[in-house]
Design a protein around this motif. Sequence first.
Motif, PDB file in Angstrom:
ATOM      1  N   UNK A 109       0.791  -1.167   0.068  1.00  0.00           N
ATOM      2  CA  UNK A 109      -0.076   0.061  -0.147  1.00  0.00           C
ATOM      3  C   UNK A 109       0.771   1.130   0.113  1.00  0.00           C
ATOM      4  N   UNK A 110       0.268   2.284  -0.320  1.00  0.00           N
ATOM      5  CA  UNK A 110       0.909   3.580   0.088  1.00  0.00           C
ATOM      6  C   UNK A 110      -0.051   4.501   0.878  1.00  0.00           C
ATOM      7  N   UNK A 111       0.699   4.780   2.149  1.00  0.00           N
ATOM      8  CA  UNK A 111       2.134   4.547   2.592  1.00  0.00           C
ATOM      9  C   UNK A 111       2.253   3.327   3.237  1.00  0.00           C
ATOM     10  N   UNK A 112       3.044   2.761   3.727  1.00  0.00           N
ATOM     11  CA  UNK A 112       3.716   1.255   4.206  1.00  0.00           C
ATOM     12  C   UNK A 112       4.810   1.395   4.813  1.00  0.00           C
ATOM     13  N   UNK A 113       5.032   0.276   5.191  1.00  0.00           N
ATOM     14  CA  UNK A 113       6.424   0.059   5.789  1.00  0.00           C
ATOM     15  C   UNK A 113       7.782   0.224   4.937  1.00  0.00           C
ATOM     16  N   UNK A 114       8.732   1.329   5.343  1.00  0.00           N
ATOM     17  CA  UNK A 114       9.666   1.529   4.227  1.00  0.00           C
ATOM     18  C   UNK A 114      10.719   0.540   3.845  1.00  0.00           C
ATOM     19  N   UNK A 115      10.845  -0.584   4.534  1.00  0.00           N
ATOM     20  CA  UNK A 115      11.467  -1.715   4.119  1.00  0.00           C
ATOM     21  C   UNK A 115      11.085  -2.282   2.917  1.00  0.00           C
ATOM     22  N   UNK A 116       9.795  -2.407   2.566  1.00  0.00           N
ATOM     23  CA  UNK A 116       9.183  -2.978   1.208  1.00  0.00           C
ATOM     24  C   UNK A 116      10.050  -2.877   0.086  1.00  0.00           C
ATOM     25  N   UNK A 117      10.082  -1.451  -0.225  1.00  0.00           N
ATOM     26  CA  UNK A 117      10.562  -1.320  -1.474  1.00  0.00           C
ATOM     27  C   UNK A 117      12.101  -1.372  -1.392  1.00  0.00           C
ATOM     28  N   UNK A 118      12.692  -1.332  -0.309  1.00  0.00           N
ATOM     29  CA  UNK A 118      14.163  -1.780  -0.211  1.00  0.00           C
ATOM     30  C   UNK A 118      14.389  -3.477  -0.528  1.00  0.00           C
TER      31      UNK A 118
END
Length: 360
Positions: free
Chosen positions: A106-115
Amino acid sequence: MSLQRPNILRMRGYSFGEQPSSKLVTKLNTNENPYPPSPQVAEALASIDTSILNRYPNPVANAFRETAACLHDLHVDNIIPTNGGDELLRLIVTTYVDPTETLATTAPAYSLYPVLAATQNCNFVEIPLTTSWNLPENLGSLLNKNKVKAFFLINPHAPTGQLFSSEQIERVASEFDGLLVIDEAYVDFVDPIQQHNCVPLIDRHENLIILRTMSKGYSLAGLRFGYGLACADLIAPLANKTRDSYNTDSIAQILATAALKSKAYSEGTWQKIRQSRQRLALGLQNLGISCSSSEANFLLCTVDHPIQINAQTLYEKLKKENIFVRYFEEPLLQNKIRITVGSDDENKRLLSLMRTLIDP
């Protein structure tokens, strides 16, 4: 010349919350439990015989798996212990998402996911939540239209605290052709009146993995221990093919098992946090700061008119006074701060200082 893979060279790493070392800091920025682990965890730590440390740990953490299986009314083959919940996320991407395929959240979400997506060099898609921070009604069809292989959904959601019902989760699992990963890092703080429980969905949906962590609810953020729940066919390749050898250490296995066995103690801290969450939200509301309804151990607060200070400035001024909250430089969150629910004393200090900053 760099020897990095091109995708690694291009990507940005995970930006973790500030971890000040001073004990004088009021730390309300990384969603830790303000209370210590259970006395049984302390006793287990004190009784550890260091002579075990010259041997490798149980490779699959059998004692923990058996305890977790009993707790969740599952079989041990439905459980994989991991070095923190983040290791499970990485294992899922490594095992199930090919570089030619798509990971979504989703946006927003946990910022580790795109990493994790950038590391795997796979495609990454963000599905915006609604203006009320809810899931789109047609989420399953949106995921299929985008040919998503795996969808990560944190629930209760971060950074909003929104709880998506088990009925919503089941609808997505039924409609989505790919792998649905429910990141339940904050599920322990959900009010029992909600009767929220997604674990039974595992028996009905072979495309569902649930992540649990010992970091939040069980006050073991410094230990790094998590686990996954899923049907045996989904767990098997994670546990037997892509998992690191001896991925959880002997001490962590002992303490995490002791924590699960003393769940009643942790439940007491969850209730304290729920009560503090309500008081903190009311205190912020009295200052003119609105908060999203939260079933997690944090509040997402909007710093907007009539407040004569913006969110980033408020964050910076609090930091100068040794109170740390979280500010996100993201388009959907630029007028917001996220505040971890601390102890009552910590929350009172925060509210007192915010009162002077907002109305000097």
